[in-house]
Design a protein around this motif. Structure first.
Motif, PDB file in Angstrom:
ATOM      1  N   GLY A  49      51.494  23.027  54.166  1.00  0.00           N
ATOM      2  CA  GLY A  49      51.994  23.978  55.150  1.00  0.00           C
ATOM      3  C   GLY A  49      53.464  24.326  54.986  1.00  0.00           C
ATOM      4  N   ARG A  50      54.068  23.930  53.874  1.00  0.00           N
ATOM      5  CA  ARG A  50      55.480  24.240  53.622  1.00  0.00           C
ATOM      6  C   ARG A  50      55.659  25.624  53.032  1.00  0.00           C
ATOM      7  NH1 ARG A  50      56.931  19.385  50.088  1.00  0.00           N
ATOM      8  NH2 ARG A  50      58.810  20.598  49.738  1.00  0.00           N
ATOM      9  N   SER A  51      54.616  26.157  52.421  1.00  0.00           N
ATOM     10  CA  SER A  51      54.635  27.502  51.849  1.00  0.00           C
ATOM     11  C   SER A  51      53.315  28.178  52.182  1.00  0.00           C
ATOM     12  CB  SER A  51      54.828  27.446  50.326  1.00  0.00           C
ATOM     13  OG  SER A  51      56.115  26.960  50.004  1.00  0.00           O
ATOM     14  N   LEU A  52      53.281  29.478  51.944  1.00  0.00           N
ATOM     15  CA  LEU A  52      52.116  30.305  52.254  1.00  0.00           C
ATOM     16  C   LEU A  52      51.494  30.818  50.967  1.00  0.00           C
ATOM     17  CD1 LEU A  52      54.086  32.340  54.898  1.00  0.00           C
ATOM     18  CD2 LEU A  52      52.386  30.572  55.411  1.00  0.00           C
ATOM     19  N   LEU A  53      50.179  30.935  50.962  1.00  0.00           N
ATOM     20  CA  LEU A  53      49.450  31.395  49.777  1.00  0.00           C
ATOM     21  C   LEU A  53      48.734  32.699  50.065  1.00  0.00           C
ATOM     22  CD1 LEU A  53      48.240  30.964  46.903  1.00  0.00           C
ATOM     23  CD2 LEU A  53      46.419  29.633  48.031  1.00  0.00           C
ATOM     24  N   PHE A  54      48.917  33.667  49.175  1.00  0.00           N
ATOM     25  CA  PHE A  54      48.182  34.926  49.196  1.00  0.00           C
ATOM     26  C   PHE A  54      47.546  35.103  47.827  1.00  0.00           C
ATOM     27  CE2 PHE A  54      51.463  35.328  52.358  1.00  0.00           C
ATOM     28  CZ  PHE A  54      50.846  35.992  53.418  1.00  0.00           C
ATOM     29  N   ILE A  55      46.316  35.622  47.807  1.00  0.00           N
ATOM     30  CA  ILE A  55      45.642  35.824  46.526  1.00  0.00           C
ATOM     31  C   ILE A  55      45.149  37.261  46.386  1.00  0.00           C
ATOM     32  CG2 ILE A  55      44.937  33.410  46.244  1.00  0.00           C
ATOM     33  CD1 ILE A  55      42.085  34.274  47.161  1.00  0.00           C
ATOM     34  N   ALA A  56      45.043  37.677  45.139  1.00  0.00           N
ATOM     35  CA  ALA A  56      44.381  38.924  44.759  1.00  0.00           C
ATOM     36  C   ALA A  56      43.110  38.482  44.034  1.00  0.00           C
ATOM     37  CB  ALA A  56      45.273  39.742  43.830  1.00  0.00           C
ATOM     38  N   PHE A  57      41.978  39.058  44.401  1.00  0.00           N
ATOM     39  CA  PHE A  57      40.721  38.595  43.824  1.00  0.00           C
ATOM     40  C   PHE A  57      39.724  39.740  43.737  1.00  0.00           C
ATOM     41  CE2 PHE A  57      40.315  38.231  48.362  1.00  0.00           C
ATOM     42  CZ  PHE A  57      39.008  38.608  48.646  1.00  0.00           C
ATOM     43  N   ASP A  58      38.720  39.527  42.906  1.00  0.00           N
ATOM     44  CA  ASP A  58      37.566  40.411  42.913  1.00  0.00           C
ATOM     45  C   ASP A  58      36.322  39.538  42.931  1.00  0.00           C
ATOM     46  OD1 ASP A  58      37.441  39.574  40.254  1.00  0.00           O
ATOM     47  OD2 ASP A  58      37.851  41.536  39.412  1.00  0.00           O
ATOM     48  N   LEU A  59      35.168  40.189  43.024  1.00  0.00           N
ATOM     49  CA  LEU A  59      33.902  39.460  43.166  1.00  0.00           C
ATOM     50  C   LEU A  59      32.874  39.944  42.139  1.00  0.00           C
ATOM     51  CD1 LEU A  59      33.782  39.647  47.042  1.00  0.00           C
ATOM     52  CD2 LEU A  59      34.154  37.568  45.707  1.00  0.00           C
ATOM     53  N   PRO A  60      33.161  39.792  40.843  1.00  0.00           N
ATOM     54  CA  PRO A  60      32.154  40.216  39.866  1.00  0.00           C
ATOM     55  C   PRO A  60      30.912  39.336  39.999  1.00  0.00           C
ATOM     56  CG  PRO A  60      33.878  38.978  38.772  1.00  0.00           C
ATOM     57  CD  PRO A  60      34.309  39.165  40.207  1.00  0.00           C
ATOM     58  N   ASP A  61      29.770  39.937  40.009  1.00  0.00           N
ATOM     59  CA  ASP A  61      28.502  39.194  40.146  1.00  0.00           C
ATOM     60  C   ASP A  61      28.473  38.314  41.385  1.00  0.00           C
ATOM     61  OD1 ASP A  61      27.672  40.301  37.663  1.00  0.00           O
ATOM     62  OD2 ASP A  61      28.783  38.728  36.615  1.00  0.00           O
ATOM     63  N   GLY A  62      29.226  38.698  42.413  1.00  0.00           N
ATOM     64  CA  GLY A  62      29.227  37.944  43.665  1.00  0.00           C
ATOM     65  C   GLY A  62      30.020  36.654  43.629  1.00  0.00           C
ATOM     66  N   GLN A  63      30.699  36.371  42.522  1.00  0.00           N
ATOM     67  CA  GLN A  63      31.484  35.145  42.394  1.00  0.00           C
ATOM     68  C   GLN A  63      32.970  35.454  42.509  1.00  0.00           C
ATOM     69  OE1 GLN A  63      30.090  31.987  41.988  1.00  0.00           O
ATOM     70  NE2 GLN A  63      28.240  33.151  42.448  1.00  0.00           N
ATOM     71  N   LEU A  64      33.672  34.700  43.319  1.00  0.00           N
ATOM     72  CA  LEU A  64      35.106  34.891  43.506  1.00  0.00           C
ATOM     73  C   LEU A  64      35.847  34.654  42.195  1.00  0.00           C
ATOM     74  CD1 LEU A  64      37.505  35.215  45.607  1.00  0.00           C
ATOM     75  CD2 LEU A  64      37.610  32.729  45.522  1.00  0.00           C
ATOM     76  N   ARG A  65      36.678  35.621  41.808  1.00  0.00           N
ATOM     77  CA  ARG A  65      37.542  35.475  40.639  1.00  0.00           C
ATOM     78  C   ARG A  65      38.961  35.825  41.086  1.00  0.00           C
ATOM     79  NH1 ARG A  65      37.036  39.270  35.401  1.00  0.00           N
ATOM     80  NH2 ARG A  65      37.362  40.777  37.057  1.00  0.00           N
TER      81      ARG A  65
END
Length: 158
Positions: A49-65
């Motif tokens: 909780g000392r830093s914050l996380l943001f991600i960019a992702f896509d879902l090819p074949d329904g799997q998180l990448r």
């Protein structure tokens, strides 16, 4: 066909299921910390909780990448409050970095920040032209038996 890249904040309890992907995405950031962090210790900042996380992702074949990750923290200075981008890594940054900037700006404004700041490689200025170059970061490492420096010997600061 390219998948749509999505963005999301990730709370500390949501990190474990994506830890292996985050390690891969953030691995490239390690060398630019000059021995201060590993990908694992970057992630630990968010889990604690000392830093914050943001991600960019896509879902090819329904799997998180995960395509990219940004780790940031709110810095409260005596006269200003800024959202500091501590680490930014991933692939195909041109496809997501501007949208991530917009998300971070909204987050910063919603949380009372006066602006955003980062320390990073000069190349990021091409992808994030909103930022103004205000200085450089210098470093001297002390090693056993002497001092090691990356200073130029010609006396020219350029």
């Amino acid at each position: 066909m390219d998948n749509q890249i999505e963005l999301s904040g990730v709370p500390p309890h949501g990190i474990e299921p994506i830890r292996d992907q985050l390690l891969q995405v953030l691995k490239g950031c390690e060398r630019y910390t000059n021995g201060r962090y590993t990908a694992d210790s970057m992630i630990a900042l968010c889990e604690e909780g000392r830093s914050l996380l943001f991600i960019a992702f896509d879902l090819p074949d329904g799997q998180l990448r995960i395509r990219g990750a940004v780790i940031c923290a709110i810095n409260v200075y005596p006269l200003r409050t800024m959202l500091l981008i501590q680490f930014l890594g991933g692939d195909s940054a041109k496809a997501w970095v501007q949208n991530m900037y917009s998300l971070l700006e909204r987050f910063a404004r919603d949380n009372g920040c006066n602006g955003l700041e980062w320390t990073g490689r000069m190349g990021w200025l091409r992808l994030l032209p909103q930022f103004n170059l205000i200085g450089v970061t210098g470093e001297v490492d002390f090693v056993e038996g002497g001092r090691e420096s990356a200073d130029s010997t010609d006396g020219n600061p350029d």
